[in-house]
Design an enzyme around this catalytic site. Structure first.
Site, short mmCIF file in Angstrom:
data_model
loop_
_atom_site.label_atom_id
_atom_site.label_comp_id
_atom_site.label_asym_id
_atom_site.label_seq_id
_atom_site.Cartn_x
_atom_site.Cartn_y
_atom_site.Cartn_z
N ASP A 1 0.86 -1.19 0.00
CA ASP A 1 0.00 0.00 0.00
C ASP A 1 0.90 1.24 0.00
O ASP A 1 1.83 1.32 0.81
CB ASP A 1 -0.82 0.08 1.30
CG ASP A 1 -1.90 -0.97 1.42
OD1 ASP A 1 -2.16 -1.69 0.44
OD2 ASP A 1 -2.48 -1.06 2.52
N HIS B 1 -3.24 5.45 -0.74
CA HIS B 1 -4.39 4.54 -0.65
C HIS B 1 -5.43 5.05 0.36
O HIS B 1 -6.62 4.94 0.15
CB HIS B 1 -3.88 3.15 -0.26
CG HIS B 1 -4.94 2.11 -0.05
ND1 HIS B 1 -5.96 1.90 -0.95
CD2 HIS B 1 -5.13 1.22 0.95
CE1 HIS B 1 -6.73 0.91 -0.51
NE2 HIS B 1 -6.26 0.50 0.65
N1 LIG Z 1 -7.42 -1.54 2.61
C1 LIG Z 1 -7.32 -2.69 1.73
C2 LIG Z 1 -8.08 -2.53 0.46
C3 LIG Z 1 -9.39 -1.91 0.54
O1 LIG Z 1 -9.81 -1.36 1.53
C4 LIG Z 1 -10.17 -2.00 -0.69
C5 LIG Z 1 -9.61 -2.59 -1.81
C6 LIG Z 1 -10.34 -2.65 -2.98
C7 LIG Z 1 -11.63 -2.17 -3.03
C8 LIG Z 1 -12.19 -1.58 -1.91
C9 LIG Z 1 -11.45 -1.50 -0.73
N2 LIG Z 1 -11.97 -0.91 0.38
C10 LIG Z 1 -13.28 -0.44 0.38
O2 LIG Z 1 -13.81 -0.02 1.37
C11 LIG Z 1 -5.89 -2.85 1.31
O3 LIG Z 1 -5.09 -2.10 1.78
O4 LIG Z 1 -5.58 -3.69 0.45
ZN LIG Z 2 -3.92 -2.10 3.21
ZN LIG Z 3 -3.71 -3.00 0.02
#
Ligand SMILES: N[C@@H](CC(=O)c1ccccc1NC=O)C(=O)O
Ligand SMILES: [Zn+2]
Ligand SMILES: [Zn+2]
Length: 208
Positions: free
Chosen positions: A54, A58
């Site tokens: 990440d 993000h």
């Molecule tokens: N936090 C997660 C990913 C994530 O939250 C997420 C990934 C793809 C689509 C939606 C996501 N979160 C939605 O609330 C991660 O870091 O991979």
């Molecule tokens: Zn993450």
């Molecule tokens: Zn991630």
């Protein structure tokens, strides 16, 4: 001489992705038959597919993008530990281990038992683990889980707490064949200029 161990999830249309996120796909833009010389493919994937890192962007609009990240974080000595606990990963679970001077820490939880399916629930990182790990010198935290927060979290408190303490995140590493111990890690992100995350080819070599 020990061998490099691949701790990356294979990427294919079967790779489980975050519910609702873009599935992985690979297809040929040109076949060798069509072009007369080469197969040329294209891939479509979420930046959080399989084993990935990440970038702070993000979860923070002002955060660093993948290309801004220091590559040194993703290459070098790493400690693999086994987590034995219930529900969430907290300082008291790791208190008996001497983590002083560990810059890259990979936590094997074994909680994602079927890598063909996205898990329904996962143990998450308690935000209070961030200052605990930062104090030891940890700069990169890796897990065999697709997130450091609960899967239904919107606030992402662990992502933010780790970021505030300067700890970067590696997710969905495959650690079931990896014994706890000292390793050399290589898990380089792609040089994606704008991206919020990047798949990595992550490998470990035993050094101790
Ligand atoms: N936090 C997660 C990913 C994530 O939250 C997420 C990934 C793809 C689509 C939606 C996501 N979160 C939605 O609330 C991660 O870091 O991979
Ligand atoms: Zn993450
Ligand atoms: Zn991630």
């Amino acid at each position: 001489m020990s061998e490099w161990i691949d701790i990356s999830l294979p990427l294919s249309a079967e790779t489980p992705v975050w519910p609702g996120d873009t599935p992985f796909s690979y297809r040929l833009t040109w076949t060798k038959a069509e072009s007369g010389s080469v197969n040329v493919g294209q891939i479509t994937l979420s930046t959080h597919t399989g084993t990935h890192i990440d970038a702070p962007y993000h979860f923070d609009d002002e955060g660093k993008r993948v290309l801004d990240l220091d590559v040194h974080l993703y290459i070098g000595p790493a400690r693999v530990i086994q987590w034995e606990g219930e529900g969430s990963i907290r300082p008291k679970d790791l208190a008996a281990m001497d983590l002083t001077g560990v810059k890259r820490l990979l936590i094997r939880t074994g909680a994602w038992s079927d890598p063909c399916r996205f898990p329904k629930t996962i143990p998450h990182i308690e935000p209070e683990l961030a200052p605990f790990l930062a104090e030891k010198g940890v700069r990169l935290l890796g897990l065999d889980l697709p997130s450091v927060d609960p899967l239904d979290s919107k606030e992402l408190p662990a992502h933010h707490a780790l970021h505030r303490r300067g700890i970067h995140i590696l997710e969905s590493a495959v650690l079931d064949q990896v014994e706890p111990g000292e390793y050399e890690l290589v898990a380089l992100p792609l040089p994606l200029k704008e991206a919020d995350g990047s798949p990595v080819r992550a490998v470990l070599k035993r050094i101790g």
